[in-house]
Design an enzyme around this catalytic site. Structure first.
Site, PDB file in Angstrom:
ATOM      1  CE1 TYR A 161      18.818  33.099  18.538  1.00  0.00           C
ATOM      2  CE2 TYR A 161      17.382  31.527  19.590  1.00  0.00           C
ATOM      3  CZ  TYR A 161      17.581  32.518  18.669  1.00  0.00           C
ATOM      4  OH  TYR A 161      16.559  32.912  17.871  1.00  0.00           O
ATOM      5  CE  LYS A 205      24.311  35.863   4.833  1.00  0.00           C
ATOM      6  NZ  LYS A 205      23.865  35.913   3.454  1.00  0.00           N
ATOM      7  CG  ASP A 231      21.193  34.783   1.873  1.00  0.00           C
ATOM      8  OD1 ASP A 231      21.883  33.751   1.968  1.00  0.00           O
ATOM      9  OD2 ASP A 231      21.643  35.843   1.401  1.00  0.00           O
ATOM     10  CG  ASP A 251      14.397  30.714  16.662  1.00  0.00           C
ATOM     11  OD1 ASP A 251      13.305  30.142  16.561  1.00  0.00           O
ATOM     12  OD2 ASP A 251      14.622  31.589  17.511  1.00  0.00           O
TER      13      ASP A 251
END
Ligand code: NAP
Length: 401
Positions: free
Chosen positions: A150, A217, A266, A290
């Protein structure tokens, strides 16, 4: 005399009895939800302090309305007001289409370096929910607000910039990237990660929460998201060892301390959906945060009621905001749910240390929804509900304080 907030040497806020708080009403449905929210805030402050405290609201301009009036989407005076008065609140803003500022919300976060995006996700009795046990949901997300994909470091495909970058990465690193690729850079720094995770750990300690999960992640993105996790564990050992302990140091038995664990992103979506009661404070990089914020908000009533805050705990700056957009089709109809901006005000009052005001607003919201007095969005999903307007919902809340 209305006065400005100041920051103490120990980074706590010095809050006068009559603080000046700048607000942006917002575009679209801002005209409906802001007056309703302000009435709720003023009533709660008046009741909690027997009229001795009062917020002096200072309207500042931004967004489409500001552009139409002054030619500026985000006037300098607005940023100066947020800088000077430290804490403010805003309704939704129209994103300018084409050129200039990419997003006003992102611009405000970047200019004030508001590195934490705070998104609590808590169930209120009676709110229509798509899950079986929404009452188990009580999580607080700390999303990093300034870095990651971002950061806006992107080049478009088939441009000289992308060609140069592709050539450089090939020559210097031996990386093969397709010639017709757009490219984004994902910076995740030790500084940015640690200040975000420090805020999450401090929040967990101050608010007696049970555990903190570092969501990442890192199995794939080892040097960005994986490093985020490792820096988090370093911080637990270096700065929070008297109150917090990591999973690897205690084997899952924290012995009265706050347990700090990590979760692959995930899996985090699955776990927080299937066993929300096991999770408490979540710290994440920007993009994962987000996604996760809206996914979890959906379990407890969605964006009509999800609050948010953008905070820099070192400078004391905070801008609290409704998380939904301007919903232009409903603008001016006195119809939509003011819950998101009202609960953002709750976060703001907690940030000011006015916890009784925050509690009074929450319990009046709970009572109103339990009495099945709701706006259209909840009414269409609830049996036997009384549908009321935005302003009548606020009145019903004030009646229940
Ligand atoms: P949106 O304004 O959030 O509206 C999407 C839908 O969400 C609405 O049609 C409505 O659903 C529901 N909704 C939103 N606010 C609600 C409320 N207070 N009460 C009840 N339901 C509510 O999203 P959008 O249409 O994608 O975006 C419109 C504009 O807002 C764009 O210019 C966008 O850039 C901007 N935006 C601003 C912010 C911000 O300032 N923080 C955030 C997101 C978007 P139903 O139609 O099902 O009733």
């Amino acid at each position: 005399m209305p006065t400005a907030l100041t920051l103490n040497d120990d980074l706590t806020l010095n809050v006068p009895t009559d603080p000046i708080i700048p607000f942006i009403e917002g575009d679209g449905i801002g005209i409906d939800i802001w007056p309703a929210a302000q009435a709720v805030f003023d009533a709660a402050v008046e009741k909690c302090f027997d009229g001795k405290n009062k917020v002096n609201w200072l309207q500042v301009a931004a967004g489409e309305k500001s552009f139409n009036d002054t030619g500026e989407w985000l006037p300098d005076a607005t940023i100066e007001a947020f800088k000077k008065y430290l804490v403010g609140i805003k309704g939704p803003l129209t994103t300018p289409v084409g050129g200039g500022i990419r997003s006003l919300n992102v611009a405000i976060r970047q200019i004030l370096d508001l590195y934490v995006c705070l998104r609590p996700v808590k169930y209120f009795n009676g709110v229509p929910s798509p899950v079986n046990n929404p009452q188990d949901v009580d999580m607080v997300i700390f999303r990093e607000n300034t870095e990651d994909i971002y950061a806006g470091l992107e080049v478009e495909f088939n441009t000289s910039e992308s060609a140069q970058l592709i050539e450089y990465l090939h020559d210097q690193f031996g990386w093969e990237i397709r010639a017709d690729s757009g490219i984004g850079i994902k910076p995740v720094s030790e500084t940015g990660s640690k200040r975000l995770i420090r805020a999450a750990l401090k929040f967990a300690v101050d608010r007696n929460r049970r555990n903190v999960s570092l969501v990442h992640k890192g199995n794939i993105q080892k040097y960005t998201e994986g490093a985020f996790m490792r820096w988090g564990y370093d911080l637990v050992r270096d700065e929070f060892s008297d109150t917090c302990i990591s999973w690897e140091d205690c084997g899952g038995d924290p012995g009265g301390k706050i347990l700090v664990q990590d979760m692959i992103a995930d899996n985090a979506f699955q776990q927080t959906l299937l066993r929300p009661g096991d999770y408490d404070v979540l710290a994440t990089c920007n993009l994962n945060g987000d996604y996760l914020s809206d996914a979890l908000a959906a379990q407890v009533g969605g964006i009509g009621i999800a609050p948010g805050g953008n905070i820099n705990y070192v400078t004391g700056h905070g801008v609290f905001e409704a998380t939904h957009g301007t919903a232009p089709k409903y603008a001016g109809q006195n119809k939509v749910n003011p819950g998101s901006v009202i609960l953002s005000g709750v976060l703001m009052f907690e940030h000011l240390g006015w916890f009784d005001v925050a509690s009074m607003i929450i319990s009046s919201l709970e009572k109103t929804i339990e009495d099945k007095i709701v706006t259209y969005d909840f009414a269409r999903a609830m049996e036997g509900a009384t549908e009321v307007s935005t302003s009548d919902f606020a009145k019903a809340m004030i009646d229940r304080m």
